[in-house]
Design a protein around this motif. Structure first.
Motif, mmCIF file in Angstrom:
data_model
loop_
_atom_site.group_PDB
_atom_site.id
_atom_site.type_symbol
_atom_site.label_atom_id
_atom_site.label_comp_id
_atom_site.label_asym_id
_atom_site.label_seq_id
_atom_site.Cartn_x
_atom_site.Cartn_y
_atom_site.Cartn_z
ATOM 1 N N TYR A 1 17.298 8.273 6.444
ATOM 2 C CA TYR A 1 16.855 6.906 6.709
ATOM 3 C C TYR A 1 15.444 6.898 7.289
ATOM 4 C CZ TYR A 1 16.705 2.243 8.748
ATOM 5 O OH TYR A 1 16.330 0.981 9.097
ATOM 6 N N ARG A 2 15.202 7.756 8.276
ATOM 7 C CA ARG A 2 13.886 7.781 8.914
ATOM 8 C C ARG A 2 12.816 8.304 7.964
ATOM 9 N NH1 ARG A 2 15.998 9.870 14.804
ATOM 10 N NH2 ARG A 2 16.918 7.876 15.399
ATOM 11 N N THR A 3 13.161 9.280 7.130
ATOM 12 C CA THR A 3 12.204 9.779 6.138
ATOM 13 C C THR A 3 11.847 8.680 5.146
ATOM 14 O OG1 THR A 3 13.125 12.004 6.348
ATOM 15 C CG2 THR A 3 11.821 11.553 4.389
ATOM 16 N N THR A 4 12.847 7.951 4.693
ATOM 17 C CA THR A 4 12.602 6.854 3.754
ATOM 18 C C THR A 4 11.728 5.778 4.385
ATOM 19 O OG1 THR A 4 14.729 7.272 2.707
ATOM 20 C CG2 THR A 4 13.714 5.132 2.288
ATOM 21 N N MET A 5 12.009 5.425 5.625
ATOM 22 C CA MET A 5 11.203 4.415 6.308
ATOM 23 C C MET A 5 9.767 4.895 6.503
ATOM 24 S SD MET A 5 12.651 1.583 6.906
ATOM 25 C CE MET A 5 13.506 1.645 5.379
ATOM 26 N N ALA A 6 9.577 6.161 6.878
ATOM 27 C CA ALA A 6 8.226 6.698 7.071
ATOM 28 C C ALA A 6 7.450 6.688 5.757
ATOM 29 C CB ALA A 6 8.304 8.111 7.641
ATOM 30 N N LEU A 7 8.097 7.097 4.666
ATOM 31 C CA LEU A 7 7.422 7.093 3.364
ATOM 32 C C LEU A 7 7.095 5.674 2.911
ATOM 33 C CD1 LEU A 7 9.418 9.875 1.515
ATOM 34 C CD2 LEU A 7 7.023 9.960 2.210
ATOM 35 N N THR A 8 7.981 4.740 3.196
ATOM 36 C CA THR A 8 7.743 3.351 2.802
ATOM 37 C C THR A 8 6.572 2.761 3.573
ATOM 38 O OG1 THR A 8 10.085 3.080 2.292
ATOM 39 C CG2 THR A 8 8.810 1.075 2.636
ATOM 40 N N ILE A 9 6.566 2.954 4.881
ATOM 41 C CA ILE A 9 5.481 2.413 5.715
ATOM 42 C C ILE A 9 4.173 3.119 5.384
ATOM 43 C CG2 ILE A 9 4.650 2.211 8.091
ATOM 44 C CD1 ILE A 9 7.645 1.787 8.863
ATOM 45 N N GLY A 10 4.219 4.444 5.233
ATOM 46 C CA GLY A 10 3.015 5.188 4.878
ATOM 47 C C GLY A 10 2.463 4.768 3.525
ATOM 48 N N GLY A 11 3.334 4.569 2.546
ATOM 49 C CA GLY A 11 2.898 4.137 1.222
ATOM 50 C C GLY A 11 2.301 2.749 1.241
ATOM 51 N N THR A 12 2.883 1.869 2.056
ATOM 52 C CA THR A 12 2.344 0.509 2.173
ATOM 53 C C THR A 12 0.956 0.533 2.788
ATOM 54 O OG1 THR A 12 4.576 -0.366 2.405
ATOM 55 C CG2 THR A 12 2.765 -1.775 3.138
ATOM 56 N N ILE A 13 0.788 1.316 3.839
ATOM 57 C CA ILE A 13 -0.530 1.420 4.485
ATOM 58 C C ILE A 13 -1.541 2.025 3.518
ATOM 59 C CG2 ILE A 13 -1.804 2.599 6.334
ATOM 60 C CD1 ILE A 13 0.733 2.205 8.071
ATOM 61 N N TYR A 14 -1.148 3.053 2.797
ATOM 62 C CA TYR A 14 -2.041 3.687 1.816
ATOM 63 C C TYR A 14 -2.478 2.683 0.752
ATOM 64 C CZ TYR A 14 -3.638 6.725 -1.942
ATOM 65 O OH TYR A 14 -4.367 7.304 -2.939
ATOM 66 N N CYS A 15 -1.543 1.889 0.244
ATOM 67 C CA CYS A 15 -1.885 0.895 -0.784
ATOM 68 C C CYS A 15 -2.823 -0.166 -0.238
ATOM 69 C CB CYS A 15 -0.613 0.248 -1.338
ATOM 70 S SG CYS A 15 0.329 1.330 -2.408
ATOM 71 N N LEU A 16 -2.577 -0.619 0.983
ATOM 72 C CA LEU A 16 -3.451 -1.636 1.578
ATOM 73 C C LEU A 16 -4.856 -1.097 1.789
ATOM 74 C CD1 LEU A 16 -1.007 -3.314 4.113
ATOM 75 C CD2 LEU A 16 -1.845 -4.246 1.937
ATOM 76 N N VAL A 17 -4.968 0.144 2.270
ATOM 77 C CA VAL A 17 -6.290 0.743 2.465
ATOM 78 C C VAL A 17 -6.980 0.922 1.123
ATOM 79 C CG1 VAL A 17 -7.468 2.859 3.189
ATOM 80 C CG2 VAL A 17 -5.740 1.836 4.654
ATOM 81 N N ALA A 18 -6.247 1.386 0.106
ATOM 82 C CA ALA A 18 -6.845 1.573 -1.223
ATOM 83 C C ALA A 18 -7.307 0.242 -1.804
ATOM 84 C CB ALA A 18 -5.841 2.249 -2.152
ATOM 85 N N LEU A 19 -6.529 -0.817 -1.612
ATOM 86 C CA LEU A 19 -6.946 -2.140 -2.090
ATOM 87 C C LEU A 19 -8.175 -2.637 -1.339
ATOM 88 C CD1 LEU A 19 -3.526 -3.936 -2.601
ATOM 89 C CD2 LEU A 19 -5.210 -3.374 -4.350
#
Length: 91
Positions: free
Chosen positions: A64-82
């Motif tokens: 659960y924590r790994t999934t949440m970390a990957l989700t939050i990290g991926g969201t931040i990465y996408c926002l920075v890339a945008l």
């Protein structure tokens, strides 16, 4: 001659099913193991306030924590890339 039925009257032989165990294997299938369903029902139906996806303890929490970390990290990465992609290019 008459009319012939479209559907065969005899059932075909089974392709994968056999009535005898394969040679070299014992009569009882050792791959089945014991029935764990009653034990898992007790665990999942226990009212301890935990959501069902965290009932099995540490492995569930880790996933659960790994999934949440990957989700939050991926969201931040996408926002920075945008944000970077939306900046005007310097010439």
């Amino acid at each position: 001659q008459g009319l012939k039925p479209l559907v065969p009257t005899e059932s075909p032989d089974l392709i994968f099913g056999t009535s005898k165990p394969a040679p070299g294997l014992p009569a009882a299938d050792p791959f089945l193991g014991t029935n764990k369903v009653p034990d898992l029902q007790k665990v999942f139906q226990r009212s301890d306030g935990l959501p069902v996806h965290l009932k099995l303890g540490y492995p569930d929490r880790l996933l659960y924590r790994t999934t949440m970390a990957l989700t939050i990290g991926g969201t931040i990465y996408c926002l920075v890339a945008l944000f970077i992609a939306s900046q005007p290019k310097k010439q």
